[in-house]
Write a protein that holds these residues in place. Sequence first.
Motif, PDB file in Angstrom:
ATOM      1  N   THR A 126      55.996 -41.674  38.215  1.00  0.00           N
ATOM      2  CA  THR A 126      56.197 -42.566  39.360  1.00  0.00           C
ATOM      3  C   THR A 126      57.650 -43.027  39.370  1.00  0.00           C
ATOM      4  OG1 THR A 126      53.934 -43.381  39.137  1.00  0.00           O
ATOM      5  CG2 THR A 126      55.426 -44.710  40.478  1.00  0.00           C
ATOM      6  N   LEU A 127      58.292 -42.916  40.518  1.00  0.00           N
ATOM      7  CA  LEU A 127      59.669 -43.416  40.652  1.00  0.00           C
ATOM      8  C   LEU A 127      59.660 -44.534  41.676  1.00  0.00           C
ATOM      9  CD1 LEU A 127      62.750 -43.219  40.211  1.00  0.00           C
ATOM     10  CD2 LEU A 127      62.801 -41.407  41.942  1.00  0.00           C
ATOM     11  N   ARG A 128      60.129 -45.711  41.266  1.00  0.00           N
ATOM     12  CA  ARG A 128      60.196 -46.829  42.214  1.00  0.00           C
ATOM     13  C   ARG A 128      61.658 -47.138  42.481  1.00  0.00           C
ATOM     14  NH1 ARG A 128      55.849 -51.119  39.894  1.00  0.00           N
ATOM     15  NH2 ARG A 128      56.972 -52.464  41.336  1.00  0.00           N
ATOM     16  N   MET A 129      62.129 -46.693  43.659  1.00  0.00           N
ATOM     17  CA  MET A 129      63.527 -46.943  44.039  1.00  0.00           C
ATOM     18  C   MET A 129      63.624 -48.374  44.577  1.00  0.00           C
ATOM     19  SD  MET A 129      64.972 -44.037  43.356  1.00  0.00           S
ATOM     20  CE  MET A 129      66.613 -44.175  44.063  1.00  0.00           C
ATOM     21  N   GLY A 130      64.843 -48.909  44.619  1.00  0.00           N
ATOM     22  CA  GLY A 130      65.058 -50.261  45.134  1.00  0.00           C
ATOM     23  C   GLY A 130      64.297 -51.293  44.310  1.00  0.00           C
ATOM     24  N   THR A 131      64.109 -51.014  43.028  1.00  0.00           N
ATOM     25  CA  THR A 131      63.309 -51.897  42.168  1.00  0.00           C
ATOM     26  C   THR A 131      64.089 -52.183  40.883  1.00  0.00           C
ATOM     27  OG1 THR A 131      61.327 -50.823  43.035  1.00  0.00           O
ATOM     28  CG2 THR A 131      61.061 -52.160  41.060  1.00  0.00           C
ATOM     29  N   ARG A 132      64.396 -53.442  40.680  1.00  0.00           N
ATOM     30  CA  ARG A 132      65.246 -53.825  39.548  1.00  0.00           C
ATOM     31  C   ARG A 132      64.402 -54.435  38.431  1.00  0.00           C
ATOM     32  NH1 ARG A 132      69.275 -57.688  37.720  1.00  0.00           N
ATOM     33  NH2 ARG A 132      68.256 -59.440  38.751  1.00  0.00           N
ATOM     34  N   ALA A 133      64.662 -54.001  37.208  1.00  0.00           N
ATOM     35  CA  ALA A 133      64.063 -54.674  36.047  1.00  0.00           C
ATOM     36  C   ALA A 133      64.969 -55.862  35.742  1.00  0.00           C
ATOM     37  CB  ALA A 133      64.002 -53.724  34.861  1.00  0.00           C
ATOM     38  N   SER A 134      64.484 -57.081  36.006  1.00  0.00           N
ATOM     39  CA  SER A 134      65.394 -58.230  35.910  1.00  0.00           C
ATOM     40  C   SER A 134      65.338 -58.914  34.551  1.00  0.00           C
ATOM     41  CB  SER A 134      65.100 -59.233  37.021  1.00  0.00           C
ATOM     42  OG  SER A 134      63.741 -59.572  36.998  1.00  0.00           O
ATOM     43  N   GLU A 139      56.216 -61.010  24.049  1.00  0.00           N
ATOM     44  CA  GLU A 139      55.021 -61.745  23.597  1.00  0.00           C
ATOM     45  C   GLU A 139      54.796 -61.454  22.122  1.00  0.00           C
ATOM     46  OE1 GLU A 139      52.482 -61.817  27.767  1.00  0.00           O
ATOM     47  OE2 GLU A 139      51.659 -60.707  26.085  1.00  0.00           O
ATOM     48  N   GLY A 140      54.621 -62.485  21.351  1.00  0.00           N
ATOM     49  CA  GLY A 140      54.337 -62.310  19.922  1.00  0.00           C
ATOM     50  C   GLY A 140      55.409 -61.513  19.214  1.00  0.00           C
ATOM     51  N   GLY A 141      56.676 -61.666  19.638  1.00  0.00           N
ATOM     52  CA  GLY A 141      57.785 -60.996  18.945  1.00  0.00           C
ATOM     53  C   GLY A 141      58.005 -59.559  19.373  1.00  0.00           C
ATOM     54  N   ARG A 142      57.225 -59.049  20.336  1.00  0.00           N
ATOM     55  CA  ARG A 142      57.497 -57.675  20.806  1.00  0.00           C
ATOM     56  C   ARG A 142      57.656 -57.645  22.319  1.00  0.00           C
ATOM     57  NH1 ARG A 142      54.024 -53.055  19.752  1.00  0.00           N
ATOM     58  NH2 ARG A 142      54.650 -52.336  21.799  1.00  0.00           N
ATOM     59  N   ILE A 143      58.346 -56.614  22.798  1.00  0.00           N
ATOM     60  CA  ILE A 143      58.547 -56.460  24.240  1.00  0.00           C
ATOM     61  C   ILE A 143      57.310 -55.772  24.805  1.00  0.00           C
ATOM     62  CG2 ILE A 143      60.043 -55.498  26.040  1.00  0.00           C
ATOM     63  CD1 ILE A 143      61.399 -57.618  24.173  1.00  0.00           C
ATOM     64  N   VAL A 144      56.745 -56.363  25.845  1.00  0.00           N
ATOM     65  CA  VAL A 144      55.489 -55.815  26.391  1.00  0.00           C
ATOM     66  C   VAL A 144      55.632 -55.400  27.860  1.00  0.00           C
ATOM     67  CG1 VAL A 144      54.013 -57.085  24.789  1.00  0.00           C
ATOM     68  CG2 VAL A 144      54.663 -58.141  26.968  1.00  0.00           C
ATOM     69  N   GLY A 145      56.840 -55.497  28.395  1.00  0.00           N
ATOM     70  CA  GLY A 145      57.034 -55.088  29.787  1.00  0.00           C
ATOM     71  C   GLY A 145      58.323 -55.669  30.342  1.00  0.00           C
ATOM     72  N   VAL A 146      58.467 -55.521  31.671  1.00  0.00           N
ATOM     73  CA  VAL A 146      59.669 -56.061  32.337  1.00  0.00           C
ATOM     74  C   VAL A 146      59.269 -56.855  33.575  1.00  0.00           C
ATOM     75  CG1 VAL A 146      61.419 -54.391  31.599  1.00  0.00           C
ATOM     76  CG2 VAL A 146      59.956 -53.819  33.540  1.00  0.00           C
ATOM     77  N   GLN A 147      60.134 -57.844  33.886  1.00  0.00           N
ATOM     78  CA  GLN A 147      59.999 -58.488  35.183  1.00  0.00           C
ATOM     79  C   GLN A 147      60.663 -57.582  36.209  1.00  0.00           C
ATOM     80  OE1 GLN A 147      61.877 -61.672  33.546  1.00  0.00           O
ATOM     81  NE2 GLN A 147      59.967 -62.588  32.833  1.00  0.00           N
ATOM     82  N   VAL A 148      60.083 -57.548  37.394  1.00  0.00           N
ATOM     83  CA  VAL A 148      60.518 -56.579  38.387  1.00  0.00           C
ATOM     84  C   VAL A 148      60.837 -57.300  39.691  1.00  0.00           C
ATOM     85  CG1 VAL A 148      59.588 -54.735  39.852  1.00  0.00           C
ATOM     86  CG2 VAL A 148      59.239 -54.647  37.391  1.00  0.00           C
ATOM     87  N   GLU A 149      61.956 -56.918  40.312  1.00  0.00           N
ATOM     88  CA  GLU A 149      62.320 -57.474  41.629  1.00  0.00           C
ATOM     89  C   GLU A 149      62.499 -56.338  42.619  1.00  0.00           C
ATOM     90  OE1 GLU A 149      64.974 -61.174  39.916  1.00  0.00           O
ATOM     91  OE2 GLU A 149      65.830 -59.821  41.428  1.00  0.00           O
ATOM     92  N   SER A 150      61.839 -56.464  43.770  1.00  0.00           N
ATOM     93  CA  SER A 150      62.014 -55.455  44.818  1.00  0.00           C
ATOM     94  C   SER A 150      61.865 -56.154  46.157  1.00  0.00           C
ATOM     95  CB  SER A 150      60.976 -54.335  44.673  1.00  0.00           C
ATOM     96  OG  SER A 150      59.702 -54.852  44.985  1.00  0.00           O
ATOM     97  N   ARG A 151      61.931 -55.381  47.220  1.00  0.00           N
ATOM     98  CA  ARG A 151      61.780 -55.989  48.558  1.00  0.00           C
ATOM     99  C   ARG A 151      60.429 -56.690  48.705  1.00  0.00           C
ATOM    100  NH1 ARG A 151      63.415 -51.467  50.300  1.00  0.00           N
ATOM    101  NH2 ARG A 151      65.653 -51.461  50.142  1.00  0.00           N
ATOM    102  N   GLU A 152      59.463 -56.198  47.961  1.00  0.00           N
ATOM    103  CA  GLU A 152      58.111 -56.802  48.041  1.00  0.00           C
ATOM    104  C   GLU A 152      58.046 -58.134  47.295  1.00  0.00           C
ATOM    105  OE1 GLU A 152      58.028 -53.137  47.131  1.00  0.00           O
ATOM    106  OE2 GLU A 152      58.198 -53.149  49.317  1.00  0.00           O
ATOM    107  N   GLY A 153      59.092 -58.475  46.547  1.00  0.00           N
ATOM    108  CA  GLY A 153      59.111 -59.736  45.807  1.00  0.00           C
ATOM    109  C   GLY A 153      59.193 -59.511  44.312  1.00  0.00           C
ATOM    110  N   ARG A 154      58.748 -60.514  43.561  1.00  0.00           N
ATOM    111  CA  ARG A 154      58.828 -60.432  42.100  1.00  0.00           C
ATOM    112  C   ARG A 154      57.466 -60.120  41.509  1.00  0.00           C
ATOM    113  NH1 ARG A 154      63.011 -64.766  39.942  1.00  0.00           N
ATOM    114  NH2 ARG A 154      64.528 -64.474  41.604  1.00  0.00           N
ATOM    115  N   SER A 155      57.468 -59.334  40.440  1.00  0.00           N
ATOM    116  CA  SER A 155      56.194 -59.053  39.777  1.00  0.00           C
ATOM    117  C   SER A 155      56.482 -58.700  38.315  1.00  0.00           C
ATOM    118  CB  SER A 155      55.470 -57.894  40.471  1.00  0.00           C
ATOM    119  OG  SER A 155      56.296 -56.757  40.467  1.00  0.00           O
TER     120      SER A 155
END
Length: 410
Positions: A126-134, A139-155
Motif C-alpha cells: 500500500t502506498l499512501r501519497m500526501g501522507t506524513r509520518a509526524s 509504548e512500554g519502551g518500544r516504537i509501535v507505530g507512527v502518527q499520520v497527517e494527511s488531507r483526511e486529518g490526523r490518525s
Amino acid sequence: MDAGDGMLPCCVAGGGPAGLMLGYLLARAGVRVTVLEKHDDFLRDFRGDTIHPSTLTVLQDVGLLEAFLALPHQEIAELSGDVYGQPVTIADFRHLPAPRPFLVLIPQWDFLDFLAREAQRFPGFTLRMGTRASGVIEEGGRIVGVQVESREGRSELRAGLVVAADGRHSTLAPDAGLERVDTGAPIDVLWFRLPRDAAHDPARTGGTIRPGALLVTLNRDTYWQCAFVIPKGALEQVRQEGIAAFRERVARTTDFLADSVDALRGWDDVKLLNVQISHLRRWWREGLLCIGDAAHPMSPVGGVGINLAIQDAVAAANLLAEPLRQGSLRAEHLEAVQRRREWPARVTQRVQVAVQNEVLSPVLARSSAPARTPLAVTLLQRLPTLRRLPARLVGIGVRPERVRSGRAAS
Ligand SMILES: Cc1cc2nc3c(=O)[nH]c(=O)nc-3n(C[C@H](O)[C@H](O)[C@H](O)COP(=O)(O)OP(=O)(O)OC[C@H]3O[C@@H](n4cnc5c(N)ncnc54)[C@H](O)[C@@H]3O)c2cc1C
C-alpha cells in the motif's frame, strides 16, 4: 486501507529510493507493508538522477531490469574531466563485473514512479501519497507505530516495525531519540540547469577544474545539469557579487557553457545543496529501523546516495522479510541490518571526506593553476587500468548486496 487482517507488519515512512525499494521487496516476499510519502507525487526538484551498476544488478535480481531500461534514459560508460586544461578520463565503467556496466541517467521521479508501479502489483503493498509520518508512537519502551497527517486529518498507524526512510532531514530518527554524529563538510553545491546544444556541445559527462573553481556537468541530452562547488557557507558572498558575476564565473570555468549561461536569469534558478555528512550512532530501537539518508546522509561526491539507499533496502529486506512474515521479528534482526550496512556507509563517507579535504578544498583555495600537471591526472592519463578503481567505487561500491529475500507464491 491495508490488505489483510491483524496488525500491519511493517510501515515505511518515506517514499524515496530506500523506502520504495524496501516496500517493493517486502511486498514481493509476501509481507504486508504500507509506505507513507508526504508529497502528493514524486515530481520534485532535482535530487540526483544517477542509477549505478549496483542498482541495475538489483533490478536484474528481481526481473525488472529490461522493463526499467525500456524507460527513456541515457547510458554513461565513462566520466571525464578537464583539469587545468588537461583532458582526463576519471572513471571507466566498461570493465565492471556487472550485467550492465554503465551509469543510467534518468529523472529520479521516473525511477520512483516505476518502483511504485511495480510494487503495486503485489497485494500486500500500500502506498499512501500526501501522507506524513509526524512522529513515532512509543509504548512500554518500544516504537509501535507512527502518527499520520494527511488531507483526511490526523490518525495513527500501528505496525510491528516502523522503518524511517525519511531522508537526510529525518524527523523520525530524532523523535525516537537516536543520536546523530555530524562529520561536517567544507563545501556546498549550487545546482542549476543550462540548455545544451546537441550539435556543438561536447557529449561528455564529467567536470572541469580551474583555479578556485570546480563545475560538474551531467549531459542530459537537451540540457546540462550543473553542480558548482563553493566553500561551505559562501552562498551569501556569491549572491552579493550578483548573478551576472556568477554567470561569468561559470562561463570562465567551462567554456562550452559560455553561450548558454544567460539562461540563468536569477537566483531562483540556482538551488543550494547544503552538504552534510553524518551518521546515526545507532540505526534502530525496538520497533524502529532507519535506513538510507535517514541513517547516513552522504556528500554528493561520487553521486552515490541513491545507490547506497537502495543497498540498505536490499540488505534490510534480506534480513527482515522472513521474520516479518513469520511474526518473529526481534531486536537482533534490526541490529543485524546496521551491522551489515554501517561499514559500507562509513567507508564511503570516509572516501568522500578525503576527496572533499584533499581535492576539492585545495582546488577552491587556489588562485592560479599549478606549475605541473597533478600526479593523479598524469597517472590516470597513462594507466587506463587505474580508471577502473574510481569506476568500481562509484559504480558498485563496497559490499554490494544481492536480493535474497524470496518471492511469495502468487
Ligand atoms: C541536489 C541533490 C543532488 C543529488 N545527486 C545525487 C546523484 O547524482 N546521485 C546519487 O546517487 N545521489 C544523489 N543525491 C543524494 C540522493 O538524492 C539521496 O542520497 C537519496 O535520495 C537518499 O534516498 P533516501 O530514500 O534515503 O532518502 P530521500 O531520497 O531523501 O527520500 C526520503 C523521502 O521521504 C519523504 N519524507 C520525508 N519525511 C517524511 C515523513 N515524515 N513522512 C513521510 N514521508 C517523508 C520525502 O518526501 C522523500 O520522498 C543528491 C541529493 C541532492 C539533494
